[in-house]
Design a protein around this motif. Sequence first.
Motif, PDB file in Angstrom:
ATOM      1  N   PRO A  15       0.833  -1.208   0.000  1.00 58.12           N
ATOM      2  CA  PRO A  15       0.000   0.000   0.000  1.00 58.12           C
ATOM      3  C   PRO A  15       0.865   1.255   0.000  1.00 58.12           C
ATOM      4  CG  PRO A  15      -0.841  -1.602   1.566  1.00 58.12           C
ATOM      5  CD  PRO A  15       0.465  -2.139   1.081  1.00 58.12           C
ATOM      6  N   PRO A  16       0.424   2.294  -0.713  1.00 62.64           N
ATOM      7  CA  PRO A  16       1.257   3.500  -0.853  1.00 62.64           C
ATOM      8  C   PRO A  16       1.602   4.173   0.460  1.00 62.64           C
ATOM      9  CG  PRO A  16      -0.998   3.912  -1.571  1.00 62.64           C
ATOM     10  CD  PRO A  16      -0.872   2.432  -1.376  1.00 62.64           C
ATOM     11  N   ALA A  17       0.761   4.038   1.443  1.00 59.49           N
ATOM     12  CA  ALA A  17       1.031   4.644   2.750  1.00 59.49           C
ATOM     13  C   ALA A  17       0.605   3.669   3.832  1.00 59.49           C
ATOM     14  CB  ALA A  17       0.286   5.964   2.904  1.00 59.49           C
ATOM     15  N   THR A  18       1.487   3.434   4.770  1.00 60.94           N
ATOM     16  CA  THR A  18       1.166   2.539   5.884  1.00 60.94           C
ATOM     17  C   THR A  18       1.330   3.303   7.187  1.00 60.94           C
ATOM     18  OG1 THR A  18       3.454   1.736   5.998  1.00 60.94           O
ATOM     19  CG2 THR A  18       1.889   0.465   4.656  1.00 60.94           C
ATOM     20  N   LEU A  19       0.548   2.904   8.160  1.00 62.14           N
ATOM     21  CA  LEU A  19       0.562   3.550   9.474  1.00 62.14           C
ATOM     22  C   LEU A  19       1.314   2.668  10.447  1.00 62.14           C
ATOM     23  CD1 LEU A  19      -0.512   5.857  11.313  1.00 62.14           C
ATOM     24  CD2 LEU A  19      -2.492   4.399  11.764  1.00 62.14           C
ATOM     25  N   GLU A  20       2.393   3.187  11.007  1.00 61.52           N
ATOM     26  CA  GLU A  20       3.145   2.476  12.032  1.00 61.52           C
ATOM     27  C   GLU A  20       2.801   3.080  13.391  1.00 61.52           C
ATOM     28  OE1 GLU A  20       7.294   2.312  11.366  1.00 61.52           O
ATOM     29  OE2 GLU A  20       7.139   1.308   9.414  1.00 61.52           O
ATOM     30  N   ILE A  21       2.308   2.252  14.273  1.00 62.29           N
ATOM     31  CA  ILE A  21       1.862   2.710  15.595  1.00 62.29           C
ATOM     32  C   ILE A  21       2.890   2.295  16.633  1.00 62.29           C
ATOM     33  CG2 ILE A  21       0.049   2.552  17.334  1.00 62.29           C
ATOM     34  CD1 ILE A  21      -1.900   1.929  15.086  1.00 62.29           C
TER      35      ILE A  21
END
Length: 371
Positions: free
Chosen positions: A158-164
Amino acid sequence: MTAWRRIFALIVKELLAILRDKKSRIVLIGPPIAQLLVFGYAATFDLNNLAIAVYDQDRSAASRELIAKMTGSPHFELVAQVEHDAQIAPLIDNKDALMVLRIGPRFSETLLRGDTGAVQVIIDGRNSNTALLALSYVRSILIDFNVTWAKQHGRPSPPATLEIRPWYNENLESRWFIVPGIVGLMALIITTVVTSLSVAREREAGTFDQLLVTPLRPIEILIGKSIPGMLIGLVEATFILVLVVLWFEVPLRGSLGALYLGVLLFLLSAVGIGLMISSFAVTQQQGILGAFLFAVPAVILSGFATPIDNMPDIVQQLTLINPMRYFMVILRGVFLRGDSYGLLFEQFWPMAVIGVVSLAIAGWLFRHRMY
């Protein structure tokens, strides 16, 4: 007899009056433990084993993989397999399922073409908080499914991933947030109840007049009735702190000295408020009612369960005279953030001011009602 010897004698007398009765001892020990266990296990923002139904119209490897991720999560429990549209509404209407996951007939085919596969989630919105939390769990699972699917089939990620990266509460356990606050809740209730009954008990038993003819001055009586409440509150707070750390395994990362300074200042303010209530009360029943009349709004306005920032401005200003507001920050700061004296100074001095002012008012009321 010196003033301190007279005060010590009154302290001993107050402690004996509280502890010699078996029922009083049970009240001081039993309810705090019971409430700690109830709050510790029942009061949580986490949702587990939410009832979910699945309507899989695709019946492919991709749909089964997505369903496995959903049902393998501790947050969801599969309770029904839907075969046609008419079964969906009764499941939601009768609360047999919180949500229905509907996977369309061309889900895997669409994914293999490189297009976006649509998944429908039908959720019971009667309880908006539960619905929003459940949807956040679904989003996390779908994000994980997207990343895994892309890797397995050689697709671009995916073009943008969220790292928490959660700080202070790595596992995002709401118990770590709630349980330390129970220390303040129990200490407030026990201390205010004990001190609010001190003078009322004397009046009801008919010994108040005997107290007036002793060599004790009003300030000495005030001190003698303050210290037992603080001692009992300190013992209760210590006992609950030990349970929080050893039983519930909440990490204590900050300065123990800073924590106990906060406990003492909080107990000072609670004792002052309890003695103010006791000065007004004529009977023990009035003292108990007065203590709970103060304790309930104090807990609500402390940030124990709801953020103070979400309250109206006028209510936020009202919380500034609530000692429990500052004690909540100290408890959670020491337990989770590892705070020490310097970081908590802004919480220490307001409690000290509240304690001194409330004791001064209690002393004035005490002298006024004595003569």
